[in-house]
Design a protein around this motif. Sequence first.
Motif, PDB file in Angstrom:
ATOM      1  N   PHE A  41     -57.036  19.906   9.811  1.00 45.43           N
ATOM      2  CA  PHE A  41     -56.679  19.145  11.006  1.00 45.43           C
ATOM      3  C   PHE A  41     -57.433  17.823  11.047  1.00 45.43           C
ATOM      4  N   LEU A  42     -56.677  16.758  11.285  1.00 48.04           N
ATOM      5  CA  LEU A  42     -57.266  15.459  11.603  1.00 48.04           C
ATOM      6  C   LEU A  42     -57.139  15.300  13.112  1.00 48.04           C
ATOM      7  N   VAL A  43     -58.284  15.199  13.788  1.00 50.86           N
ATOM      8  CA  VAL A  43     -58.281  15.166  15.250  1.00 50.86           C
ATOM      9  C   VAL A  43     -58.742  13.786  15.715  1.00 50.86           C
ATOM     10  N   GLN A  44     -57.937  13.167  16.545  1.00 47.79           N
ATOM     11  CA  GLN A  44     -58.263  11.836  17.061  1.00 47.79           C
ATOM     12  C   GLN A  44     -58.463  11.917  18.565  1.00 47.79           C
ATOM     13  N   THR A  45     -59.621  11.427  19.023  1.00 51.16           N
ATOM     14  CA  THR A  45     -59.943  11.485  20.453  1.00 51.16           C
ATOM     15  C   THR A  45     -60.494  10.130  20.891  1.00 51.16           C
ATOM     16  N   ALA A  46     -60.637   9.960  22.200  1.00 46.84           N
ATOM     17  CA  ALA A  46     -61.213   8.715  22.721  1.00 46.84           C
ATOM     18  C   ALA A  46     -62.657   8.535  22.260  1.00 46.84           C
ATOM     19  N   GLU A  47     -63.327   9.642  21.922  1.00 50.38           N
ATOM     20  CA  GLU A  47     -64.719   9.579  21.464  1.00 50.38           C
ATOM     21  C   GLU A  47     -64.829   9.343  19.962  1.00 50.38           C
ATOM     22  N   GLY A  48     -63.702   9.365  19.252  1.00 51.95           N
ATOM     23  CA  GLY A  48     -63.718   9.186  17.806  1.00 51.95           C
ATOM     24  C   GLY A  48     -62.906  10.258  17.107  1.00 51.95           C
ATOM     25  N   ASP A  49     -62.807  10.115  15.791  1.00 53.21           N
ATOM     26  CA  ASP A  49     -61.981  11.022  14.990  1.00 53.21           C
ATOM     27  C   ASP A  49     -62.867  11.960  14.177  1.00 53.21           C
ATOM     28  N   GLU A  80     -58.337   6.226   4.373  1.00 55.64           N
ATOM     29  CA  GLU A  80     -57.762   4.891   4.532  1.00 55.64           C
ATOM     30  C   GLU A  80     -57.361   4.599   5.974  1.00 55.64           C
ATOM     31  N   THR A  81     -57.065   5.644   6.733  1.00 57.36           N
ATOM     32  CA  THR A  81     -56.521   5.399   8.070  1.00 57.36           C
ATOM     33  C   THR A  81     -57.461   5.790   9.209  1.00 57.36           C
ATOM     34  N   ALA A  82     -58.207   6.878   9.049  1.00 62.08           N
ATOM     35  CA  ALA A  82     -59.054   7.340  10.148  1.00 62.08           C
ATOM     36  C   ALA A  82     -60.479   6.822   9.973  1.00 62.08           C
ATOM     37  N   ARG A  83     -61.165   6.644  11.073  1.00 61.85           N
ATOM     38  CA  ARG A  83     -62.599   6.316  11.016  1.00 61.85           C
ATOM     39  C   ARG A  83     -63.332   7.534  11.540  1.00 61.85           C
ATOM     40  N   LEU A  84     -63.792   8.343  10.596  1.00 62.32           N
ATOM     41  CA  LEU A  84     -64.309   9.667  10.956  1.00 62.32           C
ATOM     42  C   LEU A  84     -65.752   9.620  11.424  1.00 62.32           C
TER      43      LEU A  84
END
Length: 226
Positions: free
Chosen positions: A126-134, A152-156
Amino acid sequence: MKLTYYGHACFAVQTAGRVLVFDPFITPNELARGIDLEKVPADYIFVSHGHFDHIADAVALAKHTGATVVSNHEICNWLLRQGVAKTHALNHGGSARLDFGRAMFTAAVHSSSLPDGTYGGNPGGFLVQTAEGDFYYAGDTALTQDMKLIGETARLRFAALPIGDTFTMGVDDAVRAAEFLRCTEVFGLHYNTFAAIRIDEAEAVAKFRAARKHLRLLLPGESHNF
Ligand code: NI
Ligand code: MN
């Protein structure tokens, strides 16, 4: 966001006033005997694949919390037949917009039969994206090129990766995964629970440090703010 480890590949993330629990496997895990499943809160339960060491407590936890289970189509159908009330089915590349953010079902190279032998669809993460970050939870998987796409797409903020070898990638490939994911903070999972996945923790931490990454290993019940 606050992360709490429950042993093996089970952890919870608190964000936006919601509790997301991943791969509940607490009651059968000797190393998690200090955790009381009845006291584990959950608004969402994410199940990466059908294996016992990821789904053992999913039905009980969903029933006592009323949480929504997010998993693949086949596992969601199986959980509905076990009496789970709320599921949200995904397949690879698909995402769900939920009340804390967005969750995408990502590819994993593994297998996924359910404990009773039922076909469990294909395994994922799972790639989880939230207001606090990914953040990214890989699930049980080998190192894959697909992890580069996530990098390439998420800033984890962090990546939760299996490191125990034998059934998943081991430490060396997990270091490469962190590089593919362009992620510095790694939370290690799926090690030491069974003899076959025992690791040298100090050596694992040193290998990540040599790659200028930080491997965080928590004790069951321990929390960390990422
Ligand atoms: Ni597995
Ligand atoms: Mn597993």
